[in-house]
Design a protein around this motif. Structure first.
Motif, mmCIF file in Angstrom:
data_model
loop_
_atom_site.group_PDB
_atom_site.id
_atom_site.type_symbol
_atom_site.label_atom_id
_atom_site.label_comp_id
_atom_site.label_asym_id
_atom_site.label_seq_id
_atom_site.Cartn_x
_atom_site.Cartn_y
_atom_site.Cartn_z
ATOM 1 N N ARG A 5 0.831 -1.211 0.000
ATOM 2 C CA ARG A 5 0.000 0.000 0.000
ATOM 3 C C ARG A 5 0.861 1.255 0.000
ATOM 4 O O ARG A 5 0.843 2.027 0.931
ATOM 5 N N PRO A 8 -1.744 5.250 -1.338
ATOM 6 C CA PRO A 8 -3.106 5.506 -0.882
ATOM 7 C C PRO A 8 -3.700 6.763 -1.503
ATOM 8 O O PRO A 8 -4.896 6.889 -1.614
ATOM 9 N N THR A 11 -5.932 6.121 -4.698
ATOM 10 C CA THR A 11 -7.305 5.720 -4.416
ATOM 11 C C THR A 11 -8.114 6.923 -3.980
ATOM 12 O O THR A 11 -9.232 7.120 -4.431
ATOM 13 N N TYR A 96 -1.570 -3.238 -9.129
ATOM 14 C CA TYR A 96 -2.367 -4.264 -8.482
ATOM 15 C C TYR A 96 -2.254 -5.564 -9.281
ATOM 16 O O TYR A 96 -2.142 -5.523 -10.513
ATOM 17 N N ASP A 101 -8.623 -6.144 -7.212
ATOM 18 C CA ASP A 101 -7.978 -5.591 -6.015
ATOM 19 C C ASP A 101 -8.225 -4.092 -5.914
ATOM 20 O O ASP A 101 -8.567 -3.579 -4.844
ATOM 21 N N GLU A 104 -12.011 -3.421 -5.192
ATOM 22 C CA GLU A 104 -12.320 -3.611 -3.772
ATOM 23 C C GLU A 104 -11.852 -2.425 -2.938
ATOM 24 O O GLU A 104 -12.564 -1.963 -2.040
ATOM 25 N N GLU A 105 -10.681 -1.922 -3.238
ATOM 26 C CA GLU A 105 -10.142 -0.775 -2.501
ATOM 27 C C GLU A 105 -10.986 0.479 -2.734
ATOM 28 O O GLU A 105 -11.257 1.237 -1.799
#
Length: 190
Positions: A5, A8, A11, A96, A101, A104-105
């Motif tokens: 990660r 961040p 996202t 990813y 993945d 989902e995030e």
């Protein structure tokens, strides 16, 4: 999700309360099998067909609130991992293992998940959407509805213009109007 990660903020840049529609891109394209001898651009052409269909059938507000996520396999070489086409956000899950993945995030990070519709036939993505109380739709059924002119979202897009004109409050009735109505309904003082 066994991913380092380190990003961040990516996202956070994608997810906002404004996001209404999150689409598992290759999952929607899955019914399209590659041609027997695919040309070098066949996958790009299929992605563009999807984006153009979305642009044709979604109103401008919904397009600005839509994100299509593709696996990182074969991203366009001449573009960054994230770009916009016809107001639609397009993201390749380059950091990813697979698009699921990242999906989902994005679902987990959405600040108002009840306003988010997730389009994927993947059980894992649908489970993530249901866990956060997002609306989830099977890819093929959603696409069929879209092509039939029925856009399925978790929210109803607000009309861009008021549905009723601004009305001026009418003047109060005159004493003679009140007297006429009183007589009409049997409240005459005589």
């Amino acid at each position: 999700m066994a991913k380092d990660r380190t990003t961040p903020t990516r996202t956070a840049q994608i997810v906002s309360p404004a996001l209404w529609l999150l689409i598992d891109g290759y999952n929607v394209l899955a019914p399209t099998a590659p041609p027997r001898n695919p040309g070098a651009n066949w996958l790009h052409q299929e992605r563009m067909l999807l984006i153009n269909r979305l642009a044709e059938h979604l109103d401008s507000e919904t397009r600005r609130r839509t994100c299509v996520v593709f696996d990182a396999a074969n991203p366009p070489r001449d573009r960054p991992h994230r770009f916009t086409i016809n107001d639609i956000d397009v993201v390749f899950a380059i950091e990813y293992p697979e698009a699921d993945d990242l999906l989902e995030e994005l679902i987990a990070a959405h600040p108002t998940p009840k306003t988010l519709a997730v389009v994927s036939s993947d059980a894992r993505v649908q489970t993530a959407a249901k866990r956060k109380r997002c609306r989830s739709f099977d890819s093929q059924l959603w696409l069929d509805d879209l092509l039939d002119g029925n856009v399925r979202l978790a929210v109803d897009p607000a009309p861009t213009q008021p549905t009723t004109p601004n009305r001026i409050k009418p003047a109060p009735p005159s004493e003679s109007d009140v007297a006429d109505w009183m007589r009409e309904f049997g409240f005459d003082e005589n």
